[in-house]
Design an enzyme around this catalytic site. Structure first.
Site, PDB file in Angstrom:
ATOM      1  N   HIS A  23       0.864  -1.203   0.000  1.00 53.01           N
ATOM      2  CA  HIS A  23       0.000   0.000   0.000  1.00 53.01           C
ATOM      3  C   HIS A  23       0.889   1.238   0.000  1.00 53.01           C
ATOM      4  CE1 HIS A  23      -3.854   2.115   1.463  1.00 53.01           C
ATOM      5  NE2 HIS A  23      -2.966   3.057   1.188  1.00 53.01           N
ATOM      6  N   HIS A  77       1.543   5.410  -1.684  1.00 53.15           N
ATOM      7  CA  HIS A  77       1.191   6.594  -2.479  1.00 53.15           C
ATOM      8  C   HIS A  77       2.471   7.187  -3.048  1.00 53.15           C
ATOM      9  CE1 HIS A  77      -2.951   6.710  -0.903  1.00 53.15           C
ATOM     10  NE2 HIS A  77      -2.383   6.187   0.170  1.00 53.15           N
ATOM     11  N   ARG A  96       2.298   9.687  -5.716  1.00 46.93           N
ATOM     12  CA  ARG A  96       2.030  11.000  -6.336  1.00 46.93           C
ATOM     13  C   ARG A  96       2.516  11.009  -7.791  1.00 46.93           C
ATOM     14  NH1 ARG A  96      -1.146  10.946  -2.028  1.00 46.93           N
ATOM     15  NH2 ARG A  96      -0.286  11.888  -0.151  1.00 46.93           N
ATOM     16  N   ASN A 146      -5.174   7.366  -6.031  1.00 47.36           N
ATOM     17  CA  ASN A 146      -5.839   8.637  -5.677  1.00 47.36           C
ATOM     18  C   ASN A 146      -5.014   9.848  -6.112  1.00 47.36           C
ATOM     19  OD1 ASN A 146      -3.931   8.106  -3.637  1.00 47.36           O
ATOM     20  ND2 ASN A 146      -5.073   9.268  -2.097  1.00 47.36           N
ATOM     21  N   LYS A 172      -9.516   0.048  -5.827  1.00 45.15           N
ATOM     22  CA  LYS A 172      -9.574   0.705  -4.520  1.00 45.15           C
ATOM     23  C   LYS A 172     -10.912   1.393  -4.309  1.00 45.15           C
ATOM     24  CE  LYS A 172      -7.786   2.280  -0.621  1.00 45.15           C
ATOM     25  NZ  LYS A 172      -6.660   3.181  -0.392  1.00 45.15           N
ATOM     26  N   HIS A 182     -10.623   1.347   1.717  1.00 44.07           N
ATOM     27  CA  HIS A 182     -10.387   2.326   2.785  1.00 44.07           C
ATOM     28  C   HIS A 182     -11.600   2.208   3.696  1.00 44.07           C
ATOM     29  CE1 HIS A 182      -8.719   6.153   4.495  1.00 44.07           C
ATOM     30  NE2 HIS A 182      -9.919   6.087   5.058  1.00 44.07           N
ATOM     31  N   HIS A 240      -4.754  -0.645   5.735  1.00 48.34           N
ATOM     32  CA  HIS A 240      -4.295   0.054   6.946  1.00 48.34           C
ATOM     33  C   HIS A 240      -5.237  -0.180   8.132  1.00 48.34           C
ATOM     34  CE1 HIS A 240      -7.027   2.873   5.049  1.00 48.34           C
ATOM     35  NE2 HIS A 240      -6.114   3.326   4.218  1.00 48.34           N
ATOM     36  N   LEU A 253      -5.055   9.167   7.947  1.00 47.68           N
ATOM     37  CA  LEU A 253      -6.367   8.523   8.014  1.00 47.68           C
ATOM     38  C   LEU A 253      -6.255   7.083   7.526  1.00 47.68           C
ATOM     39  CD1 LEU A 253      -8.602  11.464   6.766  1.00 47.68           C
ATOM     40  CD2 LEU A 253      -8.609  10.429   9.052  1.00 47.68           C
ATOM     41  N   ASP A 313       1.465   2.615   3.468  1.00 49.74           N
ATOM     42  CA  ASP A 313       0.618   3.794   3.300  1.00 49.74           C
ATOM     43  C   ASP A 313       1.443   5.073   3.349  1.00 49.74           C
ATOM     44  OD1 ASP A 313      -1.714   5.135   2.725  1.00 49.74           O
ATOM     45  OD2 ASP A 313      -2.470   5.125   4.774  1.00 49.74           O
TER      46      ASP A 313
HETATM   47  O1  DOR Z   1      -3.530   9.540   5.616  1.00 50.39           O
HETATM   48  C1  DOR Z   1      -3.840   9.243   4.476  1.00 50.39           C
HETATM   49  N1  DOR Z   1      -3.234   9.793   3.409  1.00 50.39           N
HETATM   50  N2  DOR Z   1      -4.822   8.369   4.309  1.00 50.39           N
HETATM   51  C2  DOR Z   1      -5.316   8.091   3.095  1.00 50.39           C
HETATM   52  O2  DOR Z   1      -6.229   7.299   3.011  1.00 50.39           O
HETATM   53  C3  DOR Z   1      -4.805   8.802   1.893  1.00 50.39           C
HETATM   54  C4  DOR Z   1      -3.449   9.289   2.100  1.00 50.39           C
HETATM   55  C5  DOR Z   1      -3.002  10.278   1.056  1.00 50.39           C
HETATM   56  O3  DOR Z   1      -3.185  10.009  -0.137  1.00 50.39           O
HETATM   57  O4  DOR Z   1      -2.435  11.298   1.431  1.00 50.39           O
HETATM   58 ZN    ZN Z   2      -3.374   5.027   1.528  1.00 46.49          ZN
END
Ligand code: DOR
Ligand code: ZN
Length: 343
Positions: free
Chosen positions: A13, A15, A17, A41, A98, A135, A173, A218, A246
């Protein structure tokens, strides 16, 4: 034990960007992990297989020279996701879809308003054997932010898992005892990823001597008994729990703000944080399976063949890291982590 050699781990998991931010963070993950399940996302979100595969190409282009890293792509589920898109995603090697409840977190506005509205997509995913990554938080403002995972499980996840008995599902998570118990008691095909922050910190870390925006993510950090339950699941050897950092970078100013973004950057020590937590719990012998076997097995991927060696010894974490034209505050900034990558 002073060194520990593992099968190269996978981050299930992550991110990454895009653009300069992607270029700034990708090396941290690629140095440690052979593969990562990359979250969709972005803005706009990756709702089509073409968008997901184009992003995959941008990730490959941004890799440092000589890196050995494979991004595993995901699709962003909306109420309009078609069976045709899902079929193309499966054919294109997308490893999961997702589900973000609309408004639950960063870039989730295009997510799902009513879970029932995606039941026909879930039917298709079940038939395709395409996993659902969840999520797991309700967005109902009447539900306390600390209760949103447990309420989501009762209201939405338990019925969903019962209604689609063959669908593989990851509760991403997991942060609560209720979440851990749900996965343990669930039918086969239900698993959970675990982050370093939810293993090692409880909600008091949000208020240590003042408000700590860099500990805000989150789902939010929970009370100590929940942290203990998450740690216990991670070190248990149970194959339904696996590593997913995450890691979610945000520019410093977006975190240190009157309305700061959710997300903790941990990729700079993405395996080291887990080694430290497993070591403190006397469970270093369970780290390899958690970090390198359980996730691959869940995703029906071959386990990695290379290795990564970790060494006991304090690694200093910088106060900040470059992030395009901006700076990023990493987890444990200005402190140290008790394990490091050996090479
Ligand atoms: O804390 C978080 N940040 N939780 C998420 O579900 C998304 C993530 C983000 O993309 O920044
Ligand atoms: Zn995430």
């Amino acid at each position: 034990m002073e060194t520990l050699t593992l099968t190269r781990p996978d981050d299930c998991h992550l991110h990454l960007r895009d653009g300069p931010a992607l270029a700034a963070v990708l090396g941290d993950t690629a140095r440690r992990f052979a593969r990562a399940v990359v979250m969709p996302n972005l803005s706009p979100p990756l709702t089509t297989v073409d968008a997901a595969l184009a992003y995959r190409d941008r990730i490959l282009e941004a890799l440092p020279m000589g890196a050995d890293f494979t991004p595993l792509m995901t699709l962003y589920l909306t109420e309009a996701t078609s069976a045709r898109q899902l079929t193309a995603a499966k054919a294109g090697g997308v490893v999961g879809v997702k589900l973000y409840p609309a408004g639950a977190t960063t870039h989730s506005d295009a997510g799902v308003g009513r879970v029932e509205a995606v039941y026909s997509a879930l039917e298709t995913m079940q038939a395709l054997d395409l996993p659902l990554l969840v999520h797991g938080e309700v967005t109902d403002p009447a539900v306390d932010v600390f209760d949103r995972e447990a309420v989501f499980i009762d209201r939405h996840l338990a019925p969903l898992v019962a209604r689609f008995p063959q669908l593989r599902v990851v509760l991403e998570h997991v942060t609560t005892r209720e979440g851990v118990d749900f996965v343990r008691d669930a039918r086969p095909g239900v698993a959970a990823s675990i982050t370093p922050q939810h293993l090692s910190m409880n909600r008091s870390a949000l208020f240590e001597g003042g408000l700590r925006p860099h500990h805000y993510c989150l789902p939010i950090l929970k009370r100590e008994p929940h942290r203990a339950a998450v740690l216990e699941a991670a070190i248990s050897g149970d194959a339904r729990f696996f590593l997913g950092t995450d890691s979610a970078p945000h520019a410093r100013g977006d975190k240190q703000s009157a309305c700061g973004c959710a997300g903790i950057y941990s990729a700079h020590a993405g395996i080291e944080f887990y080694a430290e937590a497993f070591d403190q719990a006397g469970a270093l012998d369970r780290l390899e399976a958690f970090a390198a076997h359980h996730g691959a097995d869940f995703y029906l991927l071959p386990r990695n063949t290379g290795t990564l060696t970790l060494r006991r010894g304090a690694m200093a974490v910088p106060e900040s890291l470059p992030f395009g034209d901006d700076r990023l505050i990493p987890l444990r900034a200005g402190g140290d982590v008790a394990w490091q990558v050996a090479d």
